[in-house]
Motif scaffolding. Structure first.
Motif, PDB file in Angstrom:
ATOM      1  N   ASP A  93       9.853   3.211   6.334  1.00  0.00           N
ATOM      2  CA  ASP A  93       9.135   3.314   7.614  1.00  0.00           C
ATOM      3  C   ASP A  93       8.284   4.568   7.692  1.00  0.00           C
ATOM      4  O   ASP A  93       7.336   4.635   8.466  1.00  0.00           O
ATOM      5  CB  ASP A  93      10.139   3.315   8.767  1.00  0.00           C
ATOM      6  CG  ASP A  93      10.876   1.995   8.813  1.00  0.00           C
ATOM      7  OD1 ASP A  93      10.301   1.005   8.330  1.00  0.00           O
ATOM      8  OD2 ASP A  93      12.016   1.966   9.295  1.00  0.00           O
ATOM      9  N   ALA A  94       8.632   5.581   6.886  1.00  0.00           N
ATOM     10  CA  ALA A  94       7.895   6.841   6.967  1.00  0.00           C
ATOM     11  C   ALA A  94       6.547   6.765   6.258  1.00  0.00           C
ATOM     12  O   ALA A  94       5.743   7.676   6.380  1.00  0.00           O
ATOM     13  CB  ALA A  94       8.743   7.967   6.374  1.00  0.00           C
ATOM     14  N   LEU A  95       6.331   5.695   5.506  1.00  0.00           N
ATOM     15  CA  LEU A  95       5.075   5.607   4.751  1.00  0.00           C
ATOM     16  C   LEU A  95       3.921   5.240   5.676  1.00  0.00           C
ATOM     17  O   LEU A  95       4.104   4.525   6.663  1.00  0.00           O
ATOM     18  CB  LEU A  95       5.184   4.547   3.661  1.00  0.00           C
ATOM     19  CG  LEU A  95       6.080   4.856   2.467  1.00  0.00           C
ATOM     20  CD1 LEU A  95       5.971   3.719   1.468  1.00  0.00           C
ATOM     21  CD2 LEU A  95       5.708   6.160   1.814  1.00  0.00           C
ATOM     22  N   GLU A 113       7.974   5.431  -4.642  1.00  0.00           N
ATOM     23  CA  GLU A 113       9.388   5.063  -4.572  1.00  0.00           C
ATOM     24  C   GLU A 113      10.279   6.287  -4.397  1.00  0.00           C
ATOM     25  O   GLU A 113      11.300   6.222  -3.718  1.00  0.00           O
ATOM     26  CB  GLU A 113       9.784   4.291  -5.833  1.00  0.00           C
ATOM     27  CG  GLU A 113      10.155   2.864  -5.498  1.00  0.00           C
ATOM     28  CD  GLU A 113      10.239   1.971  -6.709  1.00  0.00           C
ATOM     29  OE1 GLU A 113      10.342   2.505  -7.832  1.00  0.00           O
ATOM     30  OE2 GLU A 113      10.203   0.754  -6.523  1.00  0.00           O
ATOM     31  N   GLU A 114       9.869   7.370  -5.021  1.00  0.00           N
ATOM     32  CA  GLU A 114      10.628   8.619  -4.863  1.00  0.00           C
ATOM     33  C   GLU A 114      10.684   9.010  -3.386  1.00  0.00           C
ATOM     34  O   GLU A 114      11.729   9.386  -2.861  1.00  0.00           O
ATOM     35  CB  GLU A 114       9.960   9.750  -5.656  1.00  0.00           C
ATOM     36  CG  GLU A 114       9.902   9.510  -7.149  1.00  0.00           C
ATOM     37  CD  GLU A 114      11.270   9.612  -7.787  1.00  0.00           C
ATOM     38  OE1 GLU A 114      11.948  10.604  -7.528  1.00  0.00           O
ATOM     39  OE2 GLU A 114      11.657   8.666  -8.516  1.00  0.00           O
ATOM     40  N   ILE A 115       9.525   8.916  -2.718  1.00  0.00           N
ATOM     41  CA  ILE A 115       9.462   9.273  -1.298  1.00  0.00           C
ATOM     42  C   ILE A 115      10.308   8.315  -0.475  1.00  0.00           C
ATOM     43  O   ILE A 115      11.066   8.727   0.402  1.00  0.00           O
ATOM     44  CB  ILE A 115       7.997   9.258  -0.809  1.00  0.00           C
ATOM     45  CG1 ILE A 115       7.193  10.261  -1.634  1.00  0.00           C
ATOM     46  CG2 ILE A 115       7.907   9.560   0.677  1.00  0.00           C
ATOM     47  CD1 ILE A 115       5.713  10.214  -1.386  1.00  0.00           C
ATOM     48  N   VAL A 116      10.184   7.004  -0.815  1.00  0.00           N
ATOM     49  CA  VAL A 116      10.941   6.013  -0.053  1.00  0.00           C
ATOM     50  C   VAL A 116      12.434   6.290  -0.161  1.00  0.00           C
ATOM     51  O   VAL A 116      13.176   6.163   0.804  1.00  0.00           O
ATOM     52  CB  VAL A 116      10.593   4.593  -0.547  1.00  0.00           C
ATOM     53  CG1 VAL A 116      11.527   3.562   0.056  1.00  0.00           C
ATOM     54  CG2 VAL A 116       9.149   4.266  -0.224  1.00  0.00           C
ATOM     55  N   LYS A 117      12.867   6.701  -1.338  1.00  0.00           N
ATOM     56  CA  LYS A 117      14.289   7.009  -1.527  1.00  0.00           C
ATOM     57  C   LYS A 117      14.725   8.122  -0.581  1.00  0.00           C
ATOM     58  O   LYS A 117      15.839   8.139  -0.101  1.00  0.00           O
ATOM     59  CB  LYS A 117      14.530   7.442  -2.975  1.00  0.00           C
ATOM     60  CG  LYS A 117      14.932   6.294  -3.881  1.00  0.00           C
ATOM     61  CD  LYS A 117      15.240   6.810  -5.259  1.00  0.00           C
ATOM     62  CE  LYS A 117      14.957   5.734  -6.290  1.00  0.00           C
ATOM     63  NZ  LYS A 117      14.644   6.306  -7.589  1.00  0.00           N
ATOM     64  N   ASP A 154      -0.059   3.225   2.347  1.00  0.00           N
ATOM     65  CA  ASP A 154       0.930   3.329   1.275  1.00  0.00           C
ATOM     66  C   ASP A 154       1.882   2.138   1.266  1.00  0.00           C
ATOM     67  O   ASP A 154       2.293   1.661   0.220  1.00  0.00           O
ATOM     68  CB  ASP A 154       1.727   4.631   1.414  1.00  0.00           C
ATOM     69  CG  ASP A 154       0.931   5.830   0.908  1.00  0.00           C
ATOM     70  OD1 ASP A 154      -0.078   5.588   0.210  1.00  0.00           O
ATOM     71  OD2 ASP A 154       1.298   6.963   1.231  1.00  0.00           O
ATOM     72  N   ARG A 155       2.214   1.650   2.464  1.00  0.00           N
ATOM     73  CA  ARG A 155       3.079   0.458   2.508  1.00  0.00           C
ATOM     74  C   ARG A 155       2.381  -0.722   1.855  1.00  0.00           C
ATOM     75  O   ARG A 155       2.992  -1.495   1.129  1.00  0.00           O
ATOM     76  CB  ARG A 155       3.423   0.100   3.957  1.00  0.00           C
ATOM     77  CG  ARG A 155       4.627   0.844   4.465  1.00  0.00           C
ATOM     78  CD  ARG A 155       5.253   0.093   5.607  1.00  0.00           C
ATOM     79  NE  ARG A 155       5.751  -1.224   5.216  1.00  0.00           N
ATOM     80  CZ  ARG A 155       6.148  -2.132   6.089  1.00  0.00           C
ATOM     81  NH1 ARG A 155       6.082  -1.887   7.394  1.00  0.00           N
ATOM     82  NH2 ARG A 155       6.618  -3.295   5.683  1.00  0.00           N
ATOM     83  N   LEU A 156       1.090  -0.818   2.124  1.00  0.00           N
ATOM     84  CA  LEU A 156       0.325  -1.906   1.514  1.00  0.00           C
ATOM     85  C   LEU A 156       0.338  -1.755  -0.002  1.00  0.00           C
ATOM     86  O   LEU A 156       0.537  -2.718  -0.746  1.00  0.00           O
ATOM     87  CB  LEU A 156      -1.117  -1.888   2.043  1.00  0.00           C
ATOM     88  CG  LEU A 156      -2.009  -2.975   1.458  1.00  0.00           C
ATOM     89  CD1 LEU A 156      -1.529  -4.353   1.889  1.00  0.00           C
ATOM     90  CD2 LEU A 156      -3.460  -2.775   1.860  1.00  0.00           C
ATOM     91  N   LYS A 157       0.202  -0.515  -0.462  1.00  0.00           N
ATOM     92  CA  LYS A 157       0.196  -0.267  -1.905  1.00  0.00           C
ATOM     93  C   LYS A 157       1.533  -0.703  -2.526  1.00  0.00           C
ATOM     94  O   LYS A 157       1.570  -1.349  -3.566  1.00  0.00           O
ATOM     95  CB  LYS A 157      -0.046   1.215  -2.164  1.00  0.00           C
ATOM     96  CG  LYS A 157      -0.380   1.532  -3.602  1.00  0.00           C
ATOM     97  CD  LYS A 157      -0.728   2.994  -3.790  1.00  0.00           C
ATOM     98  CE  LYS A 157      -2.163   3.290  -3.438  1.00  0.00           C
ATOM     99  NZ  LYS A 157      -2.418   4.726  -3.305  1.00  0.00           N
ATOM    100  N   MET A 158       2.618  -0.373  -1.814  1.00  0.00           N
ATOM    101  CA  MET A 158       3.942  -0.781  -2.311  1.00  0.00           C
ATOM    102  C   MET A 158       4.042  -2.301  -2.392  1.00  0.00           C
ATOM    103  O   MET A 158       4.592  -2.858  -3.336  1.00  0.00           O
ATOM    104  CB  MET A 158       5.056  -0.266  -1.385  1.00  0.00           C
ATOM    105  CG  MET A 158       5.237   1.234  -1.362  1.00  0.00           C
ATOM    106  SD  MET A 158       5.988   1.856  -2.866  1.00  0.00           S
ATOM    107  CE  MET A 158       7.703   1.429  -2.616  1.00  0.00           C
TER     108      MET A 158
END
Lengths: 589, 204
Positions: A480-482, A471-475, A486-490
């Motif tokens: 889209d950058a994942l 979530e830190e990275i997504v912020k 990682d998107r699946l993990k989210m």
């Protein structure tokens, strides 16, 4: 016995002189109105008394009479289903005497003396018995077989024991001790609240207290005989969580202490519990519940006593071999009562004005919980689990009551205002909460629910932690950058939060989930994760994987009733495998 | 005639110590008569033997240790109540301040009250319609609920309190819906505004 006169009055604190013969913690009757109080300090012939009722109108010179016994509760048939105040006065019966408001100096016995109980003796005359042994039982409600025990400390030979219909005061047995003295035993016994009832020895907690709440049972389990704290700011659902535990915890007896909280919440319990059906017994929940109420408008001094009253009653049922769960809502109000009395006594204040002995008093209370080998000639087991709500002002758990509590308890269910604001209930934060019992309970879950339980639990916790990092990275850079993995993990983490941890207290089916259903839910979510990861490796598109129709069914699995879960889980599983295979095929690999 | 004491020993802020008192009870109401004849109210906060610690309800200005007299009235702070109190304005001690006549009491009630028996409560579940959509729709008021309104400086608290009071009604409940407003530390203009507004509103 000691008779003195009032010297000083300061709120709930009365100082009396001429009390040289009184004992510490004796109950006294104060003034002509005979208010109930307890001696908490003696200097010379002056005794400081905390009075459990409003002291307006008292004047110096009025009589103070010591009863010579410490503050005690009456333990016997009639406790179950009752609502008592902090010093075990029956509120229903006081209502009949003094109406809707609590008048002062009302004297009503704690347990109803006129009710007739059918006592069935199991011991025989001539038996040698010791403290804690069962004399017989009374079927107090359809589900509670109230055992009549030999009071701790007594032992000898039963001279006489009488079956049949008795009132509480009737002598049901005579016991001759080693010195040849005869003790008459009634259907009830008394026990001082500030002294823990004795037991043979304590066991390590190895069995969970199943609560039917997924976030608790699966992630942060409480052991039978364990202690837990629920701190949280107001509005985060402490009371609802406590109520849920009181309703669904797999305990034989529930003692619920409403300590300094809103009166309407006690009313809620009183209204709701008789209507709710316990899934284990099929009977009303009230038939296994004892309520202690000291609402915020009731006298402060009795609030201090209320948690001791509650835990003594809980210990009494533990001594019958029951598994008892005690809920105290909230210990912060109790600590504030302690602070108020301490201030009146002009004691040296500690942190934030709380008395220096706050931590040791809290420990004394929580340490009375445990899974123990109970007194008696046979080896039997009973457990008492304690769950205390803490209401730190502003939700900041660095304050003394929370900190002192956390030192003692082994389970911490941290309620989170942010989660509550997002309407995620129960708002137990999965990142800050912990259970130190999870290791000792793991073998129980693996043996009794499913072999994969702990592996699943560990994976779920890991995914949730990784989500917080992602979530830190997504912020920073956006979803889209994942990478697809990682998107699946989210997505899976979201599914864990929304489909598994989120639990609706007011939904008929969702309010309570059996451990096996919890296991199936974890299994389905993780199965989806594994299959979807596999598909991603085959090059399937993440969008298609995320939008599989079966995910809807996984999400709705929590609303499937308990008798259909196996078939439903199987069908979801096969559909899931099928849909994933289809996706991979469609993509042409 | 109650005993008069001229044994004031100390005055500090709103607290006053009176010595050698006899037969004074905790929480009892008292009166202080100043040298110029002015009478102020007070209440017993603590008694220690013959010393009574007294809380002043009004200012301590002008109290003289040797010339002021203290009387204890033998009762607690009570409020004379009557159904005629509807529509009137009172000060913090329950005295009318609207130039109207004194209240003829139907009963005298101890203002501290007694705690309610939790077993005697009903769970609040009757809706109060205030007519304010933000309240009715989102944060519904329920009969028997306590509800503080928090507000910041310059927010229209007065107006919003007022509209709640004037338009409150509860379905299925026969009888009058009485509003009781208390204002602390606020200018008189506030209560005049309320009085004016409430008397204009028709009660339905």
């Amino acid at each position: 016995m000691s008779n003195g006169t009032i010297l000083k009055i300061s709120g709930p604190l009365v100082v009396a002189q001429g009390m040289r013969d009184a004992n510490m913690f004796d109950v006294v009757r104060v003034s002509n109105q005979r208010l109930i109080g307890e001696i908490i300090e003696i200097h010379d012939d002056r005794a400081s008394i905390q009075v459990y009722e409003e002291t307006s109108g008292l004047r110096p010179g009025e009589p103070v009479e010591s009863t010579g016994v410490p503050l005690s509760v009456e333990l016997g048939p009639g406790l179950i289903g009752g609502i008592f105040d902090g010093i075990q006065r029956p509120l229903e019966e006081i209502m009949a005497v003094s109406g809707n408001n609590l008048e002062r100096g009302v004297e009503v016995p704690s347990l109803n003396r006129d009710r007739i109980w059918n006592f069935i003796a199991t011991a025989n005359a001539g038996d040698t018995v010791t403290g804690g042994d069962t004399l017989g039982y009374v079927n107090e409600t359809n589900i509670v077989k109230h055992k009549i025990l030999v009071p701790p400390g007594l032992s000898g030979t039963l001279v006489r024991i009488q079956d049949g219909e008795h009132k509480l005061d009737d002598v049901i047995a005579d016991l001759e001790d080693a010195k040849g003295q005869i003790h008459s035993l009634n259907l009830y016994q008394r026990w001082p609240v500030r002294i823990g009832r004795p037991y043979k020895k304590k066991f390590a907690p190895t069995m969970p207290l199943i609560t039917g709440q997924r976030v608790i049972d699966s992630l942060f389990p409480l052991a039978k005989g364990g202690v837990a704290a629920i701190p949280g700011p107001f509005g985060s659902g402490k009371t609802v969580t406590q109520h849920q535990l009181a309703k669904w915890a797999q305990a034989d007896i529930i003692v619920y202490i409403g300590c300094g909280e809103r009166g309407n919440e006690m009313t809620d319990v009183l209204n709701e519990f008789p209507e709710l059906i316990d899934p284990n017994t099929g009977e009303s929940l009230m038939k296994r519940t004892v309520l202690i109420a000291n609402t915020s408008d009731m006298p402060v001094a009795a609030r201090e006593a209320s948690i001791y009253t509650g835990i003594t009653i809980a210990e009494y049922f533990r001594d019958m071999g029951f598994s008892v769960a005690l809920m105290a809502d909230s210990t912060s109000r109790w600590a504030e009562a302690l602070r108020e009395m301490s201030g009146r006594l002009e004691e040296m204040p500690g942190e934030e004005g709380y008395p220096a002995y706050l931590a040791s008093r809290l420990a004394q209370f929580y340490e009375r919980a445990g899974r123990v080998s109970i007194l008696g000639s046979e080896d039997r087991e009973g457990s008492l689990s304690a769950i205390g709500a803490v209401s730190p002002p502003g939700g900041d758990i660095s304050e003394p009551v929370s900190q002192a509590t956390l030192r003692i308890v082994k389970v911490f269910w941290g309620l989170d205002a942010q989660l509550a604001y997002k309407r995620h209930f129960p708002a137990i934060n999965w990142l800050t909460s912990y259970s130190l019992y999870s290791d000792s309970l793991s073998s129980w879950f693996n043996e009794n629910v499913a072999a994969d339980w702990n592996a699943f639990r560990a994976r779920i916790l890991l995914i949730l932690q990784e989500e917080a990092e992602l979530e830190e990275i997504v912020k920073l850079v956006g979803m889209d950058a994942l990478s697809p993995a990682d998107r699946l993990k989210m997505e899976v983490a979201r599914s864990i939060r929304e489909d598994f941890l989120h639990q609706l207290a007011f939904h008929e089916i969702d309010t309570h989930t059996s451990p096996y259903k919890q296991f199936l839910m974890m299994k389905l979510i993780l199965l989806y994760y594994d299959k979807a990861s596999g598909a991603l490796e085959f090059g399937a598109d993440i969008e298609n994987i995320v939008n599989l129709p079966i995910r809807e069914k996984i999400g709705r699995f929590k609303y499937v009733s308990e008798d259909l879960i196996r078939e439903e889980a199987d069908s979801i599983e096969s559909e899931l495998v099928h849909e994933i295979a289809e996706t991979i095929e469609k993509e042409g690999f | 005639m109650p005993k008069e004491y001229r044994t004031i020993k100390e005055v500090a802020g709103p607290l006053m110590l009176v010595q050698s008192v006899t037969d004074v009870s905790y929480n009892e109401l008292g009166e202080i008569e100043l040298a110029n004849g002015e009478v102020r109210r007070c209440r017993v906060l603590e008694i220690n033997g013959e010393d009574a610690l007294v809380q002043l309800f009004e200012s301590g200005a002008g109290i003289n240790l040797s010339d002021s007299k203290v009387r204890f009235l033998g009762r607690q702070l009570e409020l004379p109540v009557s159904s005629d109190m509807l529509g009137r304005i009172f000060d913090g001690m329950g005295k009318p301040i609207d130039d109207g006549p004194a209240i003829i009491p139907e009963a005298r009630l101890d203002i501290n009250g007694t705690p309610m028996n939790p077993a005697a409560r009903n769970f609040p579940m009757e809706f109060i319609q205030t007519g304010v959509s933000a309240i009715d729709g989102l944060n519904t008021l329920v009969r028997g609920q306590k509800l503080p309104i928090f507000f910041r400086k310059r927010s229209p608290a007065r107006e919003s309190c007022c509209s709640d009071c004037s338009s409150g009604k509860s379905s299925g409940y026969e009888g009058a819906f009485c509003g009781c407003l208390c204002r602390h530390r606020h200018h008189l203009r506030g209560s005049q505004f309320l009085y004016g507004k409430l008397s204009r509103d028709r009660c339905d």
